[in-house]
Design an enzyme around this catalytic site. Structure first.
Site, mmCIF file in Angstrom:
data_model
loop_
_atom_site.group_PDB
_atom_site.id
_atom_site.type_symbol
_atom_site.label_atom_id
_atom_site.label_comp_id
_atom_site.label_asym_id
_atom_site.label_seq_id
_atom_site.Cartn_x
_atom_site.Cartn_y
_atom_site.Cartn_z
ATOM 1 N N ARG A 1 39.201 33.673 5.669
ATOM 2 C CA ARG A 1 40.077 33.000 4.929
ATOM 3 C C ARG A 1 40.029 31.026 5.312
ATOM 4 N NH1 ARG A 1 43.475 35.457 1.686
ATOM 5 N NH2 ARG A 1 42.893 37.487 3.013
ATOM 6 N N PHE B 1 31.896 33.035 -10.107
ATOM 7 C CA PHE B 1 32.209 31.913 -8.407
ATOM 8 C C PHE B 1 31.436 31.058 -7.940
ATOM 9 C CE2 PHE B 1 35.289 35.457 -7.902
ATOM 10 C CZ PHE B 1 35.001 35.479 -6.683
ATOM 11 N N LYS C 1 44.753 29.794 -3.314
ATOM 12 C CA LYS C 1 45.224 30.668 -4.899
ATOM 13 C C LYS C 1 46.938 29.644 -5.364
ATOM 14 C CE LYS C 1 46.884 34.893 -2.103
ATOM 15 N NZ LYS C 1 46.362 35.516 -2.515
ATOM 16 N N LYS D 1 42.993 31.752 -11.947
ATOM 17 C CA LYS D 1 42.453 33.047 -10.886
ATOM 18 C C LYS D 1 42.436 34.412 -11.453
ATOM 19 C CE LYS D 1 45.119 36.179 -7.332
ATOM 20 N NZ LYS D 1 44.238 37.091 -7.826
#
Length: 281
Positions: free
Chosen positions: A191, A121, A197, A49
């Protein structure tokens, strides 16, 4: 190639357009949910992250996730590939404040930008699931031969024990945590559980709705920020505010990132502390 923001402002003024006309609609992007501590990593590709600024390349312009144009120097954008990219501008672990100071300048300082990397990414125009899109992304990044453009490394992790070892390794090196993206996920927006995460400390964002004056040694300065979450909940944030911010508080309406350990039954953060003012939102 795209004009710098200052040139665009001049052009907008000449046409009688307000500066706000430079803001496009917020792009549709994928946002992460929080992973359970015992998540099984088998269906996921795992990456570090990054503590960076989200940056969307549409083939012509680089934009914040808010839709605003990022005033990046021509040296960076001129060599980006023509395909759309999604990633983060990154200066290194623990250097978000320095990064924000660079990217928020209306007129970019080329020498400062040379230290940044554009860590991508996602390839929104590529076909297939996430694993296939990542393979295509690596090809596009390799073909670009851009010294500041990198494809974020995605790896498979064997089991839960290996995932925890990788998390400890990243944290020991000064990183924030891990991202887990389902390798079979189609291109998604909003979302989603397709992107998770994994962090020892959680974070979230909220909007400043009021300034609370300080007392005692903080008399005449900011004592706390009153924040409102996207769900409409309000709470006060005083822990972790730097002295410079207490002297010159961020404006009402600005977005703040805060860290916390857990949520109360009412949905409010426990042990919340200030992290940063998000200039990119």
């Amino acid at each position: 190639m795209p004009l710098h923001r200052r040139q665009l402002l001049v052009a907008a003024a000449g046409l009688g357009l307000p500066p706000s006309s430079l803001r496009a609609a917020p792009p549709a992007i994928l946002l992460a949910r929080v992973a359970a501590p015992d998540i099984d990593p088998a269906p996921y590709l795992v990456s570090e992250k990054l503590d960076g600024v989200r940056a969307l390349w549409d083939g012509r312009e680089l934009r914040f996730r808010s839709g605003r144009t990022i005033p990046a120097p021509e040296a960076l954008v001129a060599r980006l590939p023509p395909q759309p990219l999604d990633g983060e501008l990154w200066l290194g672990r623990g250097r978000f404040d320095a990064l924000a100071a660079i990217v928020r300048k209306a007129v970019p300082v080329a020498a400062e930008w040379q230290a940044l990397r554009y860590m991508v990414f996602e390839a929104p125009a590529a076909a297939g699931d996430f694993a296939q899109r990542h393979a295509q992304l690596q090809q596009w990044v390799g073909a670009a031969r851009h010294p500041q453009l990198y494809a974020v490394e995605q790896t498979r992790v064997a089991d839960r024990a290996a995932l925890q070892r990788e998390l400890r390794r990243v944290l020991a090196a000064g990183g924030e945590g891990l991202m887990l993206h389902r390798n079979d996920a189609p291109l998604l927006h909003g979302r989603s559980d397709a992107l998770l995460k994994l962090k020892p400390v959680l974070d979230a964002e909220a909007q400043i709705v009021a300034h609370v004056g300080g007392r005692g040694r903080l008399a005449g300065q900011l004592g706390a920020l009153e924040l409102q979450t996207p769900q409409g909940l309000r709470f006060r944030l005083g822990s972790g505010l730097p002295d410079a911010l207490r002297r010159e508080p961020p404006p009402l309406g600005a977005t703040v990132t805060y860290a916390y350990r857990a949520l109360t039954p009412a949905g409010l953060p426990r042990f919340a502390s200030f992290v940063a003012v998000r200039e990119d939102l």
